[in-house]
Design an enzyme around this catalytic site. Structure first.
Site, PDB file in Angstrom:
ATOM      1  N   THR A 165       0.981  -1.273  -0.056  1.00  0.00           N
ATOM      2  CA  THR A 165       0.051  -0.099   0.100  1.00  0.00           C
ATOM      3  C   THR A 165       1.092   1.467   0.049  1.00  0.00           C
ATOM      4  OG1 THR A 165      -1.723  -1.236   1.128  1.00  0.00           O
ATOM      5  CG2 THR A 165      -1.533   1.351   1.514  1.00  0.00           C
ATOM      6  N   GLY A 195      -9.959  -4.053   2.214  1.00  0.00           N
ATOM      7  CA  GLY A 195      -9.225  -3.971   3.124  1.00  0.00           C
ATOM      8  C   GLY A 195      -9.484  -2.789   4.204  1.00  0.00           C
ATOM      9  N   HIS A 218      -1.275  -5.712   7.295  1.00  0.00           N
ATOM     10  CA  HIS A 218      -2.778  -6.857   7.224  1.00  0.00           C
ATOM     11  C   HIS A 218      -4.112  -5.905   7.456  1.00  0.00           C
ATOM     12  CE1 HIS A 218      -4.191 -10.838   7.981  1.00  0.00           C
ATOM     13  NE2 HIS A 218      -4.842 -10.520   8.881  1.00  0.00           N
TER      14      HIS A 218
HETATM   15  N1  GLY Z   1      -3.563  -2.746   4.307  1.00  0.00           N
HETATM   16  C1  GLY Z   1      -3.861  -2.979   2.766  1.00  0.00           C
HETATM   17  C2  GLY Z   1      -4.926  -4.062   2.755  1.00  0.00           C
HETATM   18  O1  GLY Z   1      -5.057  -4.742   3.593  1.00  0.00           O
HETATM   19  O2  GLY Z   1      -5.659  -4.170   1.769  1.00  0.00           O
END
Ligand code: GLY
Length: 315
Positions: A165, A195, A218
């Site tokens: 990201t 997400g 995550h």
């Molecule tokens: N932090 C990016 C995702 O989990 O999509």
């Protein structure tokens, strides 16, 4: 004035700093920095060239939050538009809504003059194809010699289901804050999986009275712990950015599921938080060691280490 970003956001942070110097409005300057990362075909976790979902379709999430007004714009599971951060800014600026998803987000983008294109580059397609063929068995390093060079290079340096990201936050000369997060999400995710990145309080949060926080990692952990909101609220309560970030990570550690832990009980996932306080201090923290962040200020650009909640685990 200061701009901070995740490790992959140096060009973005430098552009945002320049745009702010030139007098561009804060959220626009943040978004236009992130657009450089979205446009980069070699950044496999954001925008054009991002790794696709399990069906080989690129779905993008992004949001922007303005700390002056507490307003947020976001898009989720957006297909065929390479700059979701720009669409998110239009949601913020032109609607009374906060988050548009899927087909509705695409129709909004088209109505706003964005054009559709295929976001799946040949490099990303080859990596997805390799995952599709080997997903029952994990990556197979022994087969790397026969792999396409792009795939071999990727397999050698990534876990089976990689993620990434870009996050960027800025404080301008008025002390106003804003931030942006943009991602293609977990590689090979189920279609429709959204997400933390486009969700205020999870993947980003900004409040002029306290500061900003945004995240890589995550996403489910941030969604379940409202990490960015928590970190900003801790700063509002008087914590320094570093302590606020580490405390938000401890909350993730506390609530981690057994499948998110290794045999030693420690979490094996990673979450990185980037914090900027309303008085201009910053910090980057992560569960796992070895992460860095970008800081751009009057003195130029620096890469700084993130402080890890965990020391390096034994091999
Ligand atoms: N932090 C990016 C995702 O989990 O999509």
């Amino acid at each position: 004035m200061k701009v901070i970003a995740s490790y992959n956001g140096q060009v973005a942070a430098e552009r945002t700093f320049q745009l702010l110097t030139d007098g561009v409005d804060l959220p626009t300057a943040c978004v236009e920095g992130v657009v450089l990362v979205e446009d980069d075909p070699n950044e496999l976790t954001v925008g054009y060239g991002g790794l696709p979902n399990a069906e080989g379709i690129v779905e993008l999430d992004a949001a922007v939050m303005d700390g002056r007004t507490h307003r947020v714009g976001g898009v989720a599971a957006l297909r065929n538009i390479r700059n979701p951060a720009r669409v998110a800014l239009r949601v913020l600026q032109k609607t009374n809504r906060v988050l548009l998803a899927g087909e509705g987000a695409l129709q909004f983008a088209l109505a706003e003059g964005f054009t559709e294109e295929n976001l799946l580059t040949e490099k990303a397609r080859k990596i997805w194809e390799h995952w599709r063929q080997t997903k029952q068995t994990d990556w197979r390093p022994s087969a790397e010699a026969q792999l396409d060079p792009d795939v071999a290079a990727y397999v050698a340096t990534h876990s089976e289901r990689p993620w990434g990201t870009v996050h960027l936050a800025a404080i301008d000369t008025h002390g106003d804050v804003a931030c942006v997060t943009s991602t293609s999400g977990h590689a090979f995710k189920p279609p429709g999986r959204v997400g933390d990145s486009p969700i205020a309080g999870a993947g980003l949060y900004a409040d002029n009275a306290a500061g900003t926080c945004g995240s890589l990692g995550h996403g489910e952990s941030n969604l379940q712990n409202c990490s960015s909101f928590l970190a900003v609220e801790l700063m509002r309560g008087g914590m320094a950015p570093l302590e606020a970030g580490l405390e938000a990570l401890r909350r993730i550690e506390l609530h981690a599921t057994p499948s998110e832990r290794g045999t030693d009980g420690r979490v094996k996932i990673d979450v990185r938080l980037y914090l900027l306080s309303a008085d201009g201090r910053h910090a980057g923290v992560s569960l796992q060691p070895g992460n860095r962040m970008v800081v751009v200020g009057e003195a130029g650009t620096r890469m700084e280490p993130c402080v890890a909640l965990y020391e390096r685990r034994p091999e």
